[in-house]
Design a protein around this motif. Structure first.
Motif, mmCIF file in Angstrom:
data_model
loop_
_atom_site.group_PDB
_atom_site.id
_atom_site.type_symbol
_atom_site.label_atom_id
_atom_site.label_comp_id
_atom_site.label_asym_id
_atom_site.label_seq_id
_atom_site.Cartn_x
_atom_site.Cartn_y
_atom_site.Cartn_z
ATOM 1 N N GLU A 181 0.817 -1.223 0.000
ATOM 2 C CA GLU A 181 0.000 0.000 0.000
ATOM 3 C C GLU A 181 0.844 1.264 0.000
ATOM 4 O O GLU A 181 0.354 2.355 -0.320
ATOM 5 N N ASN A 182 2.142 1.135 0.325
ATOM 6 C CA ASN A 182 3.055 2.285 0.286
ATOM 7 C C ASN A 182 3.913 2.281 -0.970
ATOM 8 O O ASN A 182 4.904 3.002 -1.053
ATOM 9 N N ARG A 183 3.514 1.450 -1.937
ATOM 10 C CA ARG A 183 4.204 1.319 -3.228
ATOM 11 C C ARG A 183 5.629 0.804 -3.073
ATOM 12 O O ARG A 183 6.521 1.136 -3.851
ATOM 13 N N ARG A 184 5.827 -0.038 -2.064
ATOM 14 C CA ARG A 184 7.115 -0.708 -1.893
ATOM 15 C C ARG A 184 6.999 -2.129 -2.412
ATOM 16 O O ARG A 184 5.953 -2.763 -2.270
ATOM 17 N N PRO A 185 8.071 -2.668 -3.005
ATOM 18 C CA PRO A 185 8.014 -4.025 -3.565
ATOM 19 C C PRO A 185 7.672 -5.064 -2.516
ATOM 20 O O PRO A 185 8.225 -5.066 -1.408
ATOM 21 N N CYS A 186 6.738 -5.925 -2.859
ATOM 22 C CA CYS A 186 6.405 -7.057 -1.989
ATOM 23 C C CYS A 186 7.422 -8.169 -2.194
ATOM 24 O O CYS A 186 8.031 -8.299 -3.266
ATOM 25 N N ALA A 187 7.598 -8.988 -1.179
ATOM 26 C CA ALA A 187 8.465 -10.156 -1.315
ATOM 27 C C ALA A 187 7.830 -11.151 -2.277
ATOM 28 O O ALA A 187 6.605 -11.171 -2.466
ATOM 29 N N ILE A 188 8.655 -11.981 -2.891
ATOM 30 C CA ILE A 188 8.146 -13.019 -3.785
ATOM 31 C C ILE A 188 7.209 -13.937 -2.989
ATOM 32 O O ILE A 188 7.545 -14.398 -1.902
ATOM 33 N N GLY A 189 6.010 -14.158 -3.519
ATOM 34 C CA GLY A 189 5.013 -14.966 -2.828
ATOM 35 C C GLY A 189 4.063 -14.167 -1.965
ATOM 36 O O GLY A 189 3.043 -14.695 -1.507
ATOM 37 N N GLU A 190 4.356 -12.886 -1.753
ATOM 38 C CA GLU A 190 3.505 -12.028 -0.935
ATOM 39 C C GLU A 190 2.479 -11.318 -1.824
ATOM 40 O O GLU A 190 2.810 -10.838 -2.914
ATOM 41 N N THR A 191 1.245 -11.249 -1.360
ATOM 42 C CA THR A 191 0.182 -10.616 -2.137
ATOM 43 C C THR A 191 0.288 -9.099 -2.063
ATOM 44 O O THR A 191 0.504 -8.532 -0.987
ATOM 45 N N GLY A 192 0.137 -8.472 -3.201
ATOM 46 C CA GLY A 192 0.152 -7.017 -3.280
ATOM 47 C C GLY A 192 -0.649 -6.557 -4.478
ATOM 48 O O GLY A 192 -1.299 -7.360 -5.160
ATOM 49 N N GLU A 193 -0.597 -5.275 -4.731
ATOM 50 C CA GLU A 193 -1.317 -4.710 -5.875
ATOM 51 C C GLU A 193 -0.377 -4.609 -7.063
ATOM 52 O O GLU A 193 0.785 -4.210 -6.920
ATOM 53 N N MET A 194 -0.887 -4.971 -8.237
ATOM 54 C CA MET A 194 -0.062 -4.953 -9.442
ATOM 55 C C MET A 194 -0.099 -3.568 -10.096
ATOM 56 O O MET A 194 -1.164 -3.016 -10.352
ATOM 57 N N TRP A 195 1.085 -3.045 -10.351
ATOM 58 C CA TRP A 195 1.263 -1.824 -11.123
ATOM 59 C C TRP A 195 1.956 -2.204 -12.431
ATOM 60 O O TRP A 195 2.815 -3.087 -12.446
ATOM 61 N N ALA A 196 1.587 -1.547 -13.509
ATOM 62 C CA ALA A 196 2.146 -1.858 -14.828
ATOM 63 C C ALA A 196 2.999 -0.702 -15.321
ATOM 64 O O ALA A 196 2.638 0.466 -15.170
#
Length: 523
Positions: free
Chosen positions: A355-370
């Protein structure tokens, strides 16, 4: 930004598509290349009528000259208010040849209020249409000024016929074609109106750079080549129709424009591009010729993907209109693991961020930005919404932009993207956060279930719809209860012969909610 520098190596390895060169500065130049190389090849067919590449190019050039005489200049927006037809193609290509962007609407089904909104928002002074639908093109309204010029593509005498007031603008001084002013890859190619979260359609400006990047690189080109037949099944106002139309014409293939019978057209095609809802109406047993199928626009049920993947090369793709048709693709095989949306397409990036636009760890759910060449130019006439959904890309830098898709996802350990629903589709049931898509995915594992969709009926209740009619509702509920927490179990499971669909070939959720309100059926 410090968090950009300190990310896992897989953030870059998984999130960046291959970097490739893309031919042609503008997408219609690819069509013109085939018109010169294979002039006698059939470019399109519709209900028994055909047109060659040379004739399509000639008629589009002629219409582009008419547009220039009516004051259309590079950078303008031209309404393309048509039904599926060969004139639809002539109008589309003529607009691009004139240096303008086409604004497509299916005039047979779009309400006049929507057409008027599109014309007003896109500032269309000229509208291309067909003879039998010319009287459906509305005036712009008192607040918008003069009535638009209607140019009839298929006039009875064969000459495109303008009606209505003139624009009062001179023709472009240097004419049309690739040397026209502003003829570069960052010119607008089309303006697509999305449904919008507020119910008001938002116009998305998509450039030639955006379009050529997906259509002229692999896998977005779908291996289309001369001699192949590409089915044109979708609504012209839906961005996936550009994949069908321009994808076929930019590779020298034959576009097979459907009439009323979707299945009949699909049976004679080599390539099908569709939403899962549309594809579910087609039986692959009768599609012996089909070699490639691509789906996007909504979540694809695993049973549908497995069914088609046993017959042909099957791509599950994802991407909103704002990222130009699709920006991730996955070649699915029946024996594979989870059905994913794959990896970024060439010259594109995908970031899974918190939610702070920081990269999530691999396997962690987050929001996709393109990010990358897929990112469109923003919302027409709506800088506030553009600023809300588009942001400077801190990972690519260099003034590039990224787009907030509102899709939830996570990277698998081997670098595939799992789509986990949308942030604006999450609901709270009895105080618990629920992903309706996760419930539907479990339902689609029930024996005999080919399709499922779950909606929130009220704050305490979920309702699920399953296909076909003979799915056992009680078995469906038990499957969810065995796999997910109790608050995810739908209160009602309603079997249907088929899910209702919108004019754009997606599931009609509003119609399903009306069915839920009516009650009856299910458990």
């Amino acid at each position: 930004m410090r968090h950009v520098q300190h990310v896992q190596p897989q953030f870059w390895e998984f999130g960046r598509g291959p970097v490739v060169d893309v031919p042609h500065s503008r997408i219609h130049h690819a069509f013109e290349r085939w018109a010169a190389r294979t002039p006698h090849a059939v470019a399109a067919e519709h209900q028994g009528a055909t047109i060659t590449y040379r004739e399509l190019d000639r008629r589009a050039e002629r219409l582009a000259e008419v547009l220039a005489r009516r004051g259309v200049r590079p950078g303008d927006h031209v309404g393309l208010f048509v039904r599926r037809s060969i004139p639809m193609l002539i109008g589309l290509l003529a607009t691009l040849k004139a240096g303008a962007a086409y604004v497509p609407q299916d005039i047979g089904i779009a309400p006049r209020s929507q057409l008027r909104h599109v014309m007003r928002t896109a500032h269309t002074r000229v509208v291309l249409t067909q003879h039998r639908y010319a009287d459906r093109v509305p005036a712009r309204g008192r607040e918008a000024g003069t009535e638009p010029v209607r140019v009839v593509i298929d006039a009875p005498d064969g000459v495109p016929a303008p009606t209505g007031s003139t624009t009062g603008r001179p023709a472009p001084a240097s004419g049309t074609g690739p040397d026209a002013p502003g003829g570069g890859p960052d010119d607008a190619c089309y303006v697509l109106f999305t449904s919008g979260t507020t119910g008001t359609p938002n116009g998305v400006t998509v450039t030639h750079r955006n379009v050529r990047n997906i259509l002229l690189t692999h896998p977005g080109d779908l291996g289309i080549e001369p001699g192949m037949r590409v089915a044109q099944l979708l609504n012209i106002a839906f961005d996936m129709a550009a994949w069908e139309i321009l994808g076929s014409l930019s590779h020298g293939a034959t576009l097979v424009i459907r009439g009323k019978d979707i299945a009949e057209t699909a049976h004679g095609a080599d390539v099908i591009i569709a939403t899962p809802t549309v594809l579910s109406t087609i039986d692959p047993v009768h599609c012996a010729r089909v070699t490639v199928v691509a789906v996007a626009g909504e979540t694809c049920p695993r049973p549908l993907a497995d069914l088609w993947a046993r017959h042909c090369t099957f791509y599950n793709a994802c991407g909103p209109t704002e990222t130009t048709i699709v920006n991730t693709m996955h070649h699915h095989r029946p024996a594979a693991g989870p059905l994913t949306i794959g990896r970024p397409t060439p010259n594109n990036t995908v970031y899974v961020l918190d939610e702070n636009r920081r990269p999530c760890a691999i396997g962690e759910t987050g929001e996709m930005w393109a990010g990358g060449d897929c990112v469109s130019a923003g919302y027409l006439g709506n800088p506030g919404l553009t600023a809300e959904r588009y942001a400077p890309d801190p990972f690519l830098g260099g003034g590039r932009m990224m787009f907030r898709t509102r899709d939830l996802g996570r990277w698998t350990p081997d670098g595939e993207l799992e789509h986990l629903g949308r942030t604006d589709e999450q609901v709270k049931v009895r105080g618990f956060r629920v992903e309706p898509g996760a419930v539907s995915a479990v339902l689609e594992t029930v024996p005999g279930c080919s399709r499922a969709l779950t909606l929130q009926r009220d704050p305490d209740t979920l309702v699920s719809f399953v296909c076909p009619l003979d799915v056992d509702p009680e078995a469906a509920q038990r499957a969810v209860a065995d796999a997910l927490p109790y608050y995810c179990v739908p209160d009602t499971v309603r079997p249907l012969a088929a899910l209702p669909e919108t004019g754009r070939g997606k599931v009609d959720r509003a119609a399903l909610l009306r069915l839920a309100a009516e009650g009856g059926g299910g458990t």
